[in-house]
Motif scaffolding. Sequence first.
Motif, PDB file in Angstrom:
ATOM      1  N   ALA A 129      21.599  10.315  -5.305  1.00 54.36           N
ATOM      2  CA  ALA A 129      20.683  11.023  -6.200  1.00 54.36           C
ATOM      3  C   ALA A 129      21.433  11.973  -7.127  1.00 54.36           C
ATOM      4  O   ALA A 129      21.095  12.098  -8.303  1.00 54.36           O
ATOM      5  CB  ALA A 129      19.642  11.787  -5.399  1.00 54.36           C
ATOM      6  N   PHE A 188      15.894  13.969  -9.893  1.00 53.73           N
ATOM      7  CA  PHE A 188      16.931  13.442  -9.008  1.00 53.73           C
ATOM      8  C   PHE A 188      17.804  14.555  -8.448  1.00 53.73           C
ATOM      9  O   PHE A 188      18.290  14.471  -7.318  1.00 53.73           O
ATOM     10  CB  PHE A 188      17.775  12.389  -9.723  1.00 53.73           C
ATOM     11  N   ILE A 223      15.825  15.990  -5.580  1.00 52.99           N
ATOM     12  CA  ILE A 223      15.895  15.051  -4.461  1.00 52.99           C
ATOM     13  C   ILE A 223      17.246  15.154  -3.763  1.00 52.99           C
ATOM     14  O   ILE A 223      17.330  15.140  -2.529  1.00 52.99           O
ATOM     15  CB  ILE A 223      15.631  13.609  -4.943  1.00 52.99           C
ATOM     16  N   ALA A 224      18.316  15.285  -4.547  1.00 56.97           N
ATOM     17  CA  ALA A 224      19.657  15.405  -3.965  1.00 56.97           C
ATOM     18  C   ALA A 224      19.797  16.684  -3.146  1.00 56.97           C
ATOM     19  O   ALA A 224      20.385  16.679  -2.065  1.00 56.97           O
ATOM     20  CB  ALA A 224      20.703  15.376  -5.068  1.00 56.97           C
TER      21      ALA A 224
END
Length: 53
Positions: free
Chosen positions: A27, A8, A11-12
């Motif tokens: 995220a 995550f 993804i962020a």
Amino acid sequence: MLSWALTFLIIAIIAGVLGFAGIAGTAAGIAKILFVLFLVLFIVSFIMGRRSG
């Protein structure tokens, strides 16, 4: 669980670079929650392992 937090986080970072602020914020928030949960579970398992052995 730590791998999910790292996923995550990546993804962020990618969403932040591409300009998707809402997705990046969400995220990053999920990554923070998972990381804190991982730390709590790690500490609890460490303490319980030292007591039983």
